[in-house]
Design a protein around this motif. Sequence first.
Motif, PDB file in Angstrom:
ATOM      1  N   ASN A 148       5.636   3.398  -4.364  1.00 19.13           N
ATOM      2  CA  ASN A 148       4.421   3.806  -5.079  1.00 19.13           C
ATOM      3  C   ASN A 148       3.199   2.961  -4.718  1.00 19.13           C
ATOM      4  OD1 ASN A 148       5.651   5.950  -6.532  1.00 19.13           O
ATOM      5  ND2 ASN A 148       6.453   4.483  -8.012  1.00 19.13           N
ATOM      6  N   LEU A 149       3.187   2.391  -3.512  1.00 18.25           N
ATOM      7  CA  LEU A 149       2.015   1.678  -3.020  1.00 18.25           C
ATOM      8  C   LEU A 149       1.200   2.618  -2.131  1.00 18.25           C
ATOM      9  CD1 LEU A 149       3.677  -1.733  -2.105  1.00 18.25           C
ATOM     10  CD2 LEU A 149       2.296  -1.215  -4.105  1.00 18.25           C
ATOM     11  N   SER A 150      -0.099   2.442  -2.122  1.00 20.45           N
ATOM     12  CA  SER A 150      -0.945   3.321  -1.324  1.00 20.45           C
ATOM     13  C   SER A 150      -0.954   2.865   0.134  1.00 20.45           C
ATOM     14  CB  SER A 150      -2.376   3.340  -1.874  1.00 20.45           C
ATOM     15  OG  SER A 150      -2.974   2.059  -1.770  1.00 20.45           O
ATOM     16  N   ALA A 151      -1.079   3.820   1.019  1.00 21.25           N
ATOM     17  CA  ALA A 151      -1.127   3.532   2.450  1.00 21.25           C
ATOM     18  C   ALA A 151      -1.878   4.661   3.144  1.00 21.25           C
ATOM     19  CB  ALA A 151       0.279   3.382   3.034  1.00 21.25           C
ATOM     20  N   THR A 152      -2.516   4.317   4.259  1.00 21.97           N
ATOM     21  CA  THR A 152      -3.240   5.316   5.042  1.00 21.97           C
ATOM     22  C   THR A 152      -2.920   5.131   6.516  1.00 21.97           C
ATOM     23  OG1 THR A 152      -5.081   5.590   3.496  1.00 21.97           O
ATOM     24  CG2 THR A 152      -5.541   6.088   5.785  1.00 21.97           C
ATOM     25  N   PHE A 153      -2.653   6.254   7.179  1.00 23.78           N
ATOM     26  CA  PHE A 153      -2.423   6.259   8.618  1.00 23.78           C
ATOM     27  C   PHE A 153      -3.689   6.797   9.286  1.00 23.78           C
ATOM     28  CE2 PHE A 153      -1.219   8.462  12.517  1.00 23.78           C
ATOM     29  CZ  PHE A 153      -0.422   7.539  13.160  1.00 23.78           C
ATOM     30  N   LEU A 154      -4.260   6.018  10.192  1.00 18.54           N
ATOM     31  CA  LEU A 154      -5.538   6.388  10.802  1.00 18.54           C
ATOM     32  C   LEU A 154      -5.480   6.158  12.305  1.00 18.54           C
ATOM     33  CD1 LEU A 154      -8.552   7.198  10.364  1.00 18.54           C
ATOM     34  CD2 LEU A 154      -9.037   4.745  10.128  1.00 18.54           C
ATOM     35  N   MET A 188     -10.069  -0.401   0.952  1.00 16.59           N
ATOM     36  CA  MET A 188      -9.440  -0.448  -0.361  1.00 16.59           C
ATOM     37  C   MET A 188      -7.981  -0.023  -0.376  1.00 16.59           C
ATOM     38  SD  MET A 188     -11.648  -1.813  -2.157  1.00 16.59           S
ATOM     39  CE  MET A 188     -10.728  -1.687  -3.701  1.00 16.59           C
ATOM     40  N   VAL A 189      -7.533   0.711   0.628  1.00 16.32           N
ATOM     41  CA  VAL A 189      -6.153   1.169   0.620  1.00 16.32           C
ATOM     42  C   VAL A 189      -5.207  -0.024   0.730  1.00 16.32           C
ATOM     43  CG1 VAL A 189      -5.966   1.479   3.135  1.00 16.32           C
ATOM     44  CG2 VAL A 189      -4.577   2.882   1.613  1.00 16.32           C
ATOM     45  N   ASN A 190      -4.050   0.042   0.072  1.00 15.32           N
ATOM     46  CA  ASN A 190      -3.139  -1.095   0.038  1.00 15.32           C
ATOM     47  C   ASN A 190      -2.708  -1.527   1.434  1.00 15.32           C
ATOM     48  OD1 ASN A 190      -0.077  -2.057  -0.016  1.00 15.32           O
ATOM     49  ND2 ASN A 190      -1.012  -2.694  -1.929  1.00 15.32           N
ATOM     50  N   THR A 191      -2.244  -0.572   2.239  1.00 15.40           N
ATOM     51  CA  THR A 191      -1.830  -0.867   3.612  1.00 15.40           C
ATOM     52  C   THR A 191      -2.446   0.167   4.550  1.00 15.40           C
ATOM     53  OG1 THR A 191       0.275  -1.819   2.872  1.00 15.40           O
ATOM     54  CG2 THR A 191       0.121  -1.184   5.190  1.00 15.40           C
ATOM     55  N   LEU A 192      -3.012  -0.311   5.643  1.00 15.87           N
ATOM     56  CA  LEU A 192      -3.678   0.562   6.602  1.00 15.87           C
ATOM     57  C   LEU A 192      -3.004   0.447   7.961  1.00 15.87           C
ATOM     58  CD1 LEU A 192      -6.164   2.403   7.314  1.00 15.87           C
ATOM     59  CD2 LEU A 192      -7.363   0.285   7.924  1.00 15.87           C
ATOM     60  N   VAL A 193      -2.685   1.605   8.551  1.00 17.11           N
ATOM     61  CA  VAL A 193      -2.196   1.632   9.929  1.00 17.11           C
ATOM     62  C   VAL A 193      -3.334   2.117  10.820  1.00 17.11           C
ATOM     63  CG1 VAL A 193      -0.628   2.708  11.568  1.00 17.11           C
ATOM     64  CG2 VAL A 193       0.218   2.016   9.331  1.00 17.11           C
TER      65      VAL A 193
END
Length: 267
Positions: A148-154, A188-193
């Motif tokens: 339930n942690l936020s993450a974004t793939f970019l 702001m996202v918890n983890t960013l790729v």
Amino acid sequence: MKSVLEAIAGPGKTVSSLRGPNPPALMCVGCGKCIHAYWEHPLLKLAVEKGWYQGEITGGSAAYPDCDNAYTQRRVSERHVERLEKAGLPIVMQTWSLTTYPGSKHYLKLAEAWLDAEIRPDVVLYGPPGTAKTGLAVAMIRQLLERNLSATFLRGADMVLAIRDTYRVNEHGQQDKSELNVLAKWCMVNTLVLDDLTALRKSEFFEDTLLYLLDTRQKQRRPTLITVNLTKDERETFFGPLLFDRLREAAQWWNLDGQSYRKPFGR
């Protein structure tokens, strides 16, 4: 339509026939749970409430496809799919996991240690094309999404397009978006790729943009996973002296080398 009693006891059985020293487990096909071992199961509650059985249910072959537990499990599954989509994972990547990662177990151990760390550092996954750098990064953020942690793939190319889009002006000669607002959501996202930064390197704002983004995230202890096709000797030239020095201090560098795992089409 079968009665609830039949759903509990099984076809042609009574509740009393469930007694015995070692009967087969009574399973709910809706949620897959062993009913007699799960005291909150709605079928067991109903059996006790109706007086059909005074004690634990210990056998039979019930089928109750729409119990409360099945509904809960479906919602959990649906929410996980929603998180995968919100994270920006392409459909083809949504099933990637640590168990499907084809590379060295050494990097699996590094990934597991990173996931279990109280404070997760930035990670740069580098090496030749096709060595599952993106696959490992995706598998890691999928684990975070399950927690339930936020993450974004970019992708690097998409990052360039999003920033360039802020330079457009509307019919009144004004910008609809600011570069700072675009960067803010990634900060702001918890983890960013940041996947495949090759495209971003070709832009004029590469070093300033990435330095601002990483500096902001590092101060907030929000980890960033970077994948890039580089050899060890190419790292400083690619990132530039200032950014490379910052990453060398704050990030782990994982060298995923070896042969490409990609197969020719049709094989």
